[in-house]
Design an enzyme around this catalytic site. Sequence first.
Site, PDB file in Angstrom:
ATOM      1  N   LYS A 115       0.940  -1.352   0.115  1.00 33.56           N
ATOM      2  CA  LYS A 115      -0.135  -0.039  -0.051  1.00 33.56           C
ATOM      3  C   LYS A 115       0.663   1.313   0.063  1.00 33.56           C
ATOM      4  CE  LYS A 115      -4.383  -1.617   1.560  1.00 33.56           C
ATOM      5  NZ  LYS A 115      -5.676  -1.645   2.226  1.00 33.56           N
ATOM      6  N   LYS A 198      -3.328 -10.355  -6.639  1.00 28.80           N
ATOM      7  CA  LYS A 198      -4.468 -10.842  -5.975  1.00 28.80           C
ATOM      8  C   LYS A 198      -5.524  -9.954  -6.503  1.00 28.80           C
ATOM      9  CE  LYS A 198      -5.349  -8.687  -2.281  1.00 28.80           C
ATOM     10  NZ  LYS A 198      -5.693  -7.934  -0.667  1.00 28.80           N
ATOM     11  N   LYS A 201     -10.375  -4.900  -4.561  1.00 28.80           N
ATOM     12  CA  LYS A 201     -11.705  -4.228  -4.583  1.00 28.80           C
ATOM     13  C   LYS A 201     -11.208  -2.857  -5.004  1.00 28.80           C
ATOM     14  CE  LYS A 201     -12.860  -4.478   0.228  1.00 28.80           C
ATOM     15  NZ  LYS A 201     -11.797  -4.366   1.107  1.00 28.80           N
TER      16      LYS A 201
HETATM   17  P1  TYM Z   1     -10.303  -6.649   3.186  1.00 26.15           P
HETATM   18  O1  TYM Z   1     -11.462  -5.496   3.300  1.00 26.15           O
HETATM   19  O2  TYM Z   1      -9.408  -6.368   2.278  1.00 26.15           O
HETATM   20  O3  TYM Z   1     -10.995  -8.148   2.568  1.00 26.15           O
HETATM   21  C1  TYM Z   1     -11.903  -8.650   3.342  1.00 26.15           C
HETATM   22  C2  TYM Z   1     -11.733 -10.151   3.322  1.00 26.15           C
HETATM   23  O4  TYM Z   1     -11.676 -10.565   1.987  1.00 26.15           O
HETATM   24  C3  TYM Z   1     -10.498 -11.487   1.882  1.00 26.15           C
HETATM   25  N1  TYM Z   1      -9.966 -11.211   0.581  1.00 26.15           N
HETATM   26  C4  TYM Z   1      -9.811 -12.271  -0.462  1.00 26.15           C
HETATM   27  N2  TYM Z   1      -9.868 -13.575  -0.286  1.00 26.15           N
HETATM   28  C5  TYM Z   1      -9.716 -14.322  -1.442  1.00 26.15           C
HETATM   29  N3  TYM Z   1      -9.050 -13.674  -2.346  1.00 26.15           N
HETATM   30  C6  TYM Z   1      -8.974 -12.520  -2.561  1.00 26.15           C
HETATM   31  N4  TYM Z   1      -8.662 -12.001  -3.785  1.00 26.15           N
HETATM   32  C7  TYM Z   1      -9.259 -11.570  -1.576  1.00 26.15           C
HETATM   33  N5  TYM Z   1      -9.320 -10.233  -1.391  1.00 26.15           N
HETATM   34  C8  TYM Z   1      -9.603 -10.008  -0.229  1.00 26.15           C
HETATM   35  C9  TYM Z   1      -9.648 -10.809   2.803  1.00 26.15           C
HETATM   36  O5  TYM Z   1      -8.471 -11.833   3.142  1.00 26.15           O
HETATM   37  C10 TYM Z   1     -10.683 -10.474   4.107  1.00 26.15           C
HETATM   38  O6  TYM Z   1     -10.919 -11.733   4.761  1.00 26.15           O
HETATM   39  N6  TYM Z   1      -7.646  -6.098   7.277  1.00 26.15           N
HETATM   40  C11 TYM Z   1      -8.659  -6.767   6.745  1.00 26.15           C
HETATM   41  C12 TYM Z   1     -10.014  -6.265   7.402  1.00 26.15           C
HETATM   42  C13 TYM Z   1     -10.064  -6.187   9.026  1.00 26.15           C
HETATM   43  C14 TYM Z   1     -10.077  -7.796   9.730  1.00 26.15           C
HETATM   44  C15 TYM Z   1     -10.086  -7.173  10.889  1.00 26.15           C
HETATM   45  C16 TYM Z   1     -10.455  -9.015   9.035  1.00 26.15           C
HETATM   46  C17 TYM Z   1     -10.072  -5.425   9.789  1.00 26.15           C
HETATM   47  N7  TYM Z   1      -9.803  -5.773  10.910  1.00 26.15           N
HETATM   48  C18 TYM Z   1     -10.174  -8.292  11.862  1.00 26.15           C
HETATM   49  C19 TYM Z   1     -10.610  -9.888  10.142  1.00 26.15           C
HETATM   50  C20 TYM Z   1     -10.405  -9.579  11.792  1.00 26.15           C
HETATM   51  C21 TYM Z   1      -8.767  -6.423   5.259  1.00 26.15           C
HETATM   52  O7  TYM Z   1      -8.282  -5.568   4.697  1.00 26.15           O
HETATM   53  O8  TYM Z   1      -9.606  -7.202   4.557  1.00 26.15           O
END
Ligand code: TYM
Length: 336
Positions: A115, A198, A201
């Site tokens: 990032k 990956k 979004k």
């Molecule tokens: P975020 O918002 O980027 O993504 C949300 C969830 O989707 C999963 N994910 C994917 N899984 C498979 N293939 C992909 N291409 C893909 N892109 C995203 C992510 O692994 C995630 O599970 N830091 C976290 C948000 C967060 C969080 C937490 C998660 C904040 N606090 C506490 C768990 C527990 C994040 O940026 O997710």
Amino acid sequence: MYKDKKVVFSGVQPSGQLTIGNYLGAIKNFAEFSDEYRCYYCVVDEHAITVRQNPAELRRRTYETLALYIACGLDPEKNVLFVQSHVSGHAELGWILDCYTMFGELSRMTQFKDKSKKNTDNINAGLFTYPALMAADILLYQTEMVPVGSDQKQHLELARNIAERFNGIYGETFVVPEPFINKTPSARIMSLAEPTKKMSKSDENENATVRILDEKDVIIKKFKRAVTDSGSEVRALDGKDGIINLMSIYGAFTGKSFEEIEREFEGRGYGDFKLCVGEACADALAPVREEFKRLMNDKAYLEDVIAKGAMEAYRDSLKTMSKVRRKVGFIEKPRF
Ligand code: TYM
């Protein structure tokens, strides 16, 4: 009753329109825990502002993410669905855990490195300490299990280290959480434009991502354009990253194994295969899209869910918060 249950926590950032990566890697799995565990599913708006957001869009996406949780099968009666910034304990514990997280540990986080490369004009302190806030999200509720995609594994390991360090200094305070990552390839869905990256979004190339809310014709068009290789065999072989990714997606939506998929498409070529992947994906997501539209037209219901979630999460967070405050040596909060 829930007090006897083990806790599951996960979160999604409202930082863009959610993709099938978010769905297959995370959200689709959330509902499986609802009966057996006390589940908290959070829209992590505080994490989202580590990258500059348009305020009106952030507000809209916060509602949308919550509505998507419900549309993907999370019953607000069985799960605590809430918005992170509504529960002050997240930021409060986040600060405390910052003081138990090492600069070196945070410097090694690949998400921070990625990032910061993408946002060279805004490498802010929040982006750097992001994983300590994520640890706070999880530890605040004494979470046992965290369902996430495989890209979050490093953050989860850090959360475990922080919990163990804190417990080591002050005695048992936090449950040390376990990640729950799908064993199938859908734990990491790749970009359709660059299948070694990956699916994200926030990708600016619309052809790289399939959004959960894309219409059927858009989904089919995007899969048609997906980058593959110069061959024609639908097989999971080294170097065929694009095809392997499409096989993972098809497998996740249909429940078929790689061997079954290879057999099904023997001698049929990529065009045919891509169309079937698109159709399977669009058809599986059609009911989610319908339910989402219905929910977005019922703001009063969403507001009720948000209020109830905030109240429950806040109430449940107080115990850990007061324990932590006492352990680190803060004096009792005055009542007013
Ligand atoms: P975020 O918002 O980027 O993504 C949300 C969830 O989707 C999963 N994910 C994917 N899984 C498979 N293939 C992909 N291409 C893909 N892109 C995203 C992510 O692994 C995630 O599970 N830091 C976290 C948000 C967060 C969080 C937490 C998660 C904040 N606090 C506490 C768990 C527990 C994040 O940026 O997710």
